[in-house]
Scaffold this motif. Structure first.
Motif, mmCIF file in Angstrom:
data_model
loop_
_atom_site.group_PDB
_atom_site.id
_atom_site.type_symbol
_atom_site.label_atom_id
_atom_site.label_comp_id
_atom_site.label_asym_id
_atom_site.label_seq_id
_atom_site.Cartn_x
_atom_site.Cartn_y
_atom_site.Cartn_z
ATOM 1 N N THR A 156 -1.411 -4.815 -4.803
ATOM 2 C CA THR A 156 -1.401 -3.492 -4.717
ATOM 3 C C THR A 156 -0.879 -3.330 -6.321
ATOM 4 N N GLN A 157 -1.315 -2.028 -6.894
ATOM 5 C CA GLN A 157 -0.790 -1.533 -8.318
ATOM 6 C C GLN A 157 -0.734 -0.112 -8.281
ATOM 7 N N HIS A 158 0.369 0.411 -8.817
ATOM 8 C CA HIS A 158 0.649 1.933 -8.754
ATOM 9 C C HIS A 158 1.133 2.253 -9.995
ATOM 10 N N SER A 159 0.319 3.118 -10.572
ATOM 11 C CA SER A 159 1.044 3.550 -12.122
ATOM 12 C C SER A 159 1.107 5.086 -12.257
ATOM 13 N N LEU A 160 1.973 5.596 -13.319
ATOM 14 C CA LEU A 160 2.160 7.020 -13.565
ATOM 15 C C LEU A 160 2.324 6.994 -14.980
ATOM 16 N N ASN A 161 1.783 7.928 -15.746
ATOM 17 C CA ASN A 161 2.005 8.163 -17.136
ATOM 18 C C ASN A 161 1.692 9.609 -17.545
ATOM 19 N N CYS A 162 2.447 10.016 -18.695
ATOM 20 C CA CYS A 162 2.410 11.250 -19.079
ATOM 21 C C CYS A 162 2.382 11.353 -20.616
ATOM 22 N N VAL A 163 1.481 12.121 -21.300
ATOM 23 C CA VAL A 163 0.828 12.123 -22.774
ATOM 24 C C VAL A 163 1.221 13.451 -23.082
ATOM 25 N N LEU A 196 7.143 -15.055 -9.329
ATOM 26 C CA LEU A 196 8.315 -13.842 -9.268
ATOM 27 C C LEU A 196 7.862 -12.907 -8.335
ATOM 28 N N PRO A 197 8.747 -12.493 -6.909
ATOM 29 C CA PRO A 197 8.270 -11.665 -5.959
ATOM 30 C C PRO A 197 7.878 -10.121 -6.672
ATOM 31 N N LYS A 198 6.563 -9.687 -6.280
ATOM 32 C CA LYS A 198 6.546 -8.220 -6.728
ATOM 33 C C LYS A 198 6.077 -8.069 -8.177
ATOM 34 N N ALA A 199 6.106 -9.005 -8.947
ATOM 35 C CA ALA A 199 5.951 -8.881 -10.540
ATOM 36 C C ALA A 199 4.341 -8.702 -10.875
ATOM 37 N N VAL A 200 4.185 -7.790 -11.642
ATOM 38 C CA VAL A 200 2.757 -7.447 -12.021
ATOM 39 C C VAL A 200 1.987 -8.595 -12.417
ATOM 40 N N GLY A 201 2.703 -9.823 -13.152
ATOM 41 C CA GLY A 201 1.884 -10.937 -13.580
ATOM 42 C C GLY A 201 1.996 -12.041 -12.587
ATOM 43 N N SER A 202 2.558 -11.804 -11.417
ATOM 44 C CA SER A 202 2.328 -13.096 -10.579
ATOM 45 C C SER A 202 1.061 -13.502 -9.712
ATOM 46 N N ALA A 203 0.883 -14.598 -9.394
ATOM 47 C CA ALA A 203 -0.332 -15.180 -8.640
ATOM 48 C C ALA A 203 0.023 -16.449 -8.186
ATOM 49 N N PRO A 204 -0.341 -16.664 -6.996
ATOM 50 C CA PRO A 204 -0.252 -18.098 -6.314
ATOM 51 C C PRO A 204 -0.966 -19.191 -6.683
ATOM 52 N N PHE A 205 -2.265 -18.847 -7.347
ATOM 53 C CA PHE A 205 -3.028 -19.859 -7.778
ATOM 54 C C PHE A 205 -3.872 -19.226 -8.892
ATOM 55 N N ASP A 206 -4.584 -20.220 -9.813
ATOM 56 C CA ASP A 206 -5.180 -19.463 -11.010
ATOM 57 C C ASP A 206 -6.695 -19.151 -10.563
ATOM 58 N N GLY A 207 -7.621 -18.995 -11.798
ATOM 59 C CA GLY A 207 -8.962 -18.687 -11.463
ATOM 60 C C GLY A 207 -9.812 -19.714 -10.973
ATOM 61 N N GLU A 208 -9.119 -21.245 -10.906
ATOM 62 C CA GLU A 208 -9.973 -21.989 -10.344
ATOM 63 C C GLU A 208 -9.131 -22.582 -8.941
ATOM 64 N N GLY A 209 -8.415 -22.065 -8.637
ATOM 65 C CA GLY A 209 -7.642 -22.342 -7.288
ATOM 66 C C GLY A 209 -6.673 -23.557 -7.666
ATOM 67 N N VAL A 210 -6.331 -23.675 -8.668
ATOM 68 C CA VAL A 210 -5.118 -24.487 -9.172
ATOM 69 C C VAL A 210 -3.867 -23.665 -8.927
ATOM 70 N N PRO A 236 0.921 -0.995 0.012
ATOM 71 C CA PRO A 236 0.122 0.070 -0.035
ATOM 72 C C PRO A 236 0.707 1.352 0.058
ATOM 73 N N TRP A 237 0.438 2.348 -0.585
ATOM 74 C CA TRP A 237 1.271 3.509 -0.736
ATOM 75 C C TRP A 237 0.275 4.513 -0.296
ATOM 76 N N GLU A 238 0.765 5.125 1.074
ATOM 77 C CA GLU A 238 -0.034 5.786 1.787
ATOM 78 C C GLU A 238 0.351 7.419 1.194
ATOM 79 N N ARG A 296 4.287 -2.909 -8.542
ATOM 80 C CA ARG A 296 3.493 -3.356 -7.206
ATOM 81 C C ARG A 296 3.833 -2.323 -5.974
ATOM 82 N N ASN A 297 4.991 -1.937 -5.934
ATOM 83 C CA ASN A 297 5.404 -1.255 -5.029
ATOM 84 C C ASN A 297 5.750 0.147 -5.476
ATOM 85 N N ALA A 298 5.303 1.350 -4.925
ATOM 86 C CA ALA A 298 5.619 2.618 -5.555
ATOM 87 C C ALA A 298 7.243 2.931 -5.599
ATOM 88 N N ALA A 299 7.962 2.285 -4.709
ATOM 89 C CA ALA A 299 9.352 2.565 -4.742
ATOM 90 C C ALA A 299 10.074 2.014 -5.906
#
Length: 441
Positions: free
Chosen positions: A176-183, A288-302, A121-123, A202-205
């Motif tokens: 958590t997911q934090h993002s910043l963009n500029c166009v 992979l720790p803190k990676a955007v695409g990481s998950a401990p189990f899939d959408g069926e609990g596998v 979390p980012w305070e 995942r981490n603002a740092a």
């Protein structure tokens, strides 16, 4: 009550499953998603939007033998949940029996799943976030060739994912997911071009520094000025790392279980056959720790697993949920919900060295349109990029179309550079393809 009280929602899931069984369901599953956060945006030092998000959602699927029914709700009150359970049960009683339906096997459940360090979390207040966006845009517009802006935005969200089923599995994890963009917009001789840069973590740092993001967005926009058209030709093509992800996304679509069992993919019947050159492998790394695409189990609990989908160019596995696996007479790969950190083999080449390897050809930095046919593999998309000669960028090019066939494009990958973009579930460097048709003037 705390929206992210894991034990409360795990207990609530257990109650729902029990009620479903009392209404005659032989099996059931519950998926819950809860999210809170905000997004702010500013343009030319003025506040554009401040949006607060607070979302809840639940999906309930019940099985009466091999008949199934699903219902969902954004209301988690007891009365609404009872109504949702009843709806799911009522639907199941009127559906046709499907021999491939049902929960994933109990032996495949992630009863002992890892903590992947995804919750940071980012305070930060919306007011402070606006200071970030205004500073980012201000820095990016210091170059006088940047004449306008479409703004900068910052987003910070926290979410809780809960899954439970009647195999006795209950899992939950916070992210958590934090993002910043500029166009930005640059103008020269009456011609305007826009480009952008963004960071996500995942981490603002771990986000890119504001100064670096602003500089990159400015450079990318200015570099587009003076764009020319090309005559129609055949030439090597480099897809920049952020664009190369779309090629691998096309591969994922072509090897997903649904496309395979429906026979709506150009890679049907390609298991254990070469689909890439021998120097290319595609491996999933879901933990992979803190990676955007990481998950401990899939959408069926596998349980999610590290596994090779392509090894030394040969297709090893399709990307399967339990349903698509049963349809194909195979085992689920734990990919209900997509892939989790798919990595392609990279070489020791830097991006600059990859351009030298290409010598003369097209560097693509933007794709336009959706001209991809997964059934046939035919590929045709509008593009913006840069013409390269002697391994050096010469000038920007626009109003062109690149075309080929994905099956040939994959087999003609010459090299992948080590400038890996990790801002999504697909991790890849820039990809050099031996030859494509470039349609221009």
């Amino acid at each position: 009550m705390n929206i992210f009280d894991k034990s409360h929602y795990e207990n609530l899931s257990a109650d729902i499953l029990e009620k479903a069984k009392k209404q005659g369901a032989s099996h059931a599953e519950v998926t819950m998603s809860l999210e809170a956060g905000f997004t702010v945006s500013s343009r030319l030092k003025q506040v554009e939007t401040v949006e607060h998000h607070h979302d809840k959602g639940i999906g309930i699927t019940v099985f009466f033998g091999q008949q199934s029914g699903s219902a969902s709700s954004s209301d988690l009150s007891p009365l609404a949940l009872d109504t949702t359970i009843a709806k799911a049960c009522n639907i199941a009683k009127y559906t046709s029996s499907d021999p491939y339906s049902g929960l994933a096997e109990k032996s495949q459940m992630a009863f002992d799943y890892p903590d992947l360090n995804l919750d940071h979390p980012w305070e930060i207040t919306p007011e402070a976030a606006l200071d970030f966006t205004i500073e980012c845009e201000t820095l990016a517009m210091e170059n006088p060739r940047i004449t306008n802006s479409e703004g900068s935005s910052l987003s910070s969200h926290r979410s809780l994912q809960v899954y439970a089923n009647t195999h006795g599995f209950t899992g939950s994890y916070l992210t958590t997911q934090h993002s910043l963009n500029c166009v930005l917009i640059a103008q020269e001789n009456g011609h305007m071009h826009r480009d952008y840069d963004y960071t996500i973590a995942r981490n603002a740092a771990d986000m890119k520094k504001i100064e670096d993001l602003a500089r990159k967005a400015s450079e990318k926009t200015i570099n587009r000025l003076g764009a020319r058209r090309l005559t129609t030709r055949t030439a090597p093509v480099v897809f920049s790392a952020d664009i190369a992800k779309s090629l691998l996304s096309n591969y994922i679509s072509a090897t997903s279980g649904g496309s395979i069992y429906r026979k709506s993919s150009f890679l049907v019947d390609h298991l254990n056959k070469p689909v890439f050159p021998s120097h290319i492998s595609l491996t999933q790394h879901p933990h992979l720790p803190k990676a955007v695409g990481s998950a401990p189990f899939d959408g069926e609990g596998v349980r999610t697993l590290k596994q090779d989908f392509v090894c030394d160019g040969v297709l090893q596995n399709y990307i399967l949920s339990s349903y698509s696996a049963r349809k194909l007479g195979m085992q689920t790969t734990g990919n209900a919900g997509g892939v989790y950190n798919l990595l392609i083999t990279t070489s020791d080449l830097s991006f600059e060295e990859l351009l030298k390897n290409m010598d003369t050809g097209l560097l693509v930095t933007e794709l336009i349109g959706q001209g991809v046919n997964i059934v046939t593999g035919d590929y045709s998309r509008g593009a913006f990029g840069y013409w390269v000669e002697n391994g050096k960028i010469q000038y920007p090019v626009e109003e062109i179309t690149i075309a080929g066939n994905l099956q040939e494009m994959f087999m003609n990958i010459v090299a992948v550079s080590n400038d890996i973009d990790t801002r999504s579930r697909i991790h890849t460097g820039s990809i050099l393809i031996d030859s494509m048709t470039i349609a221009g003037e």
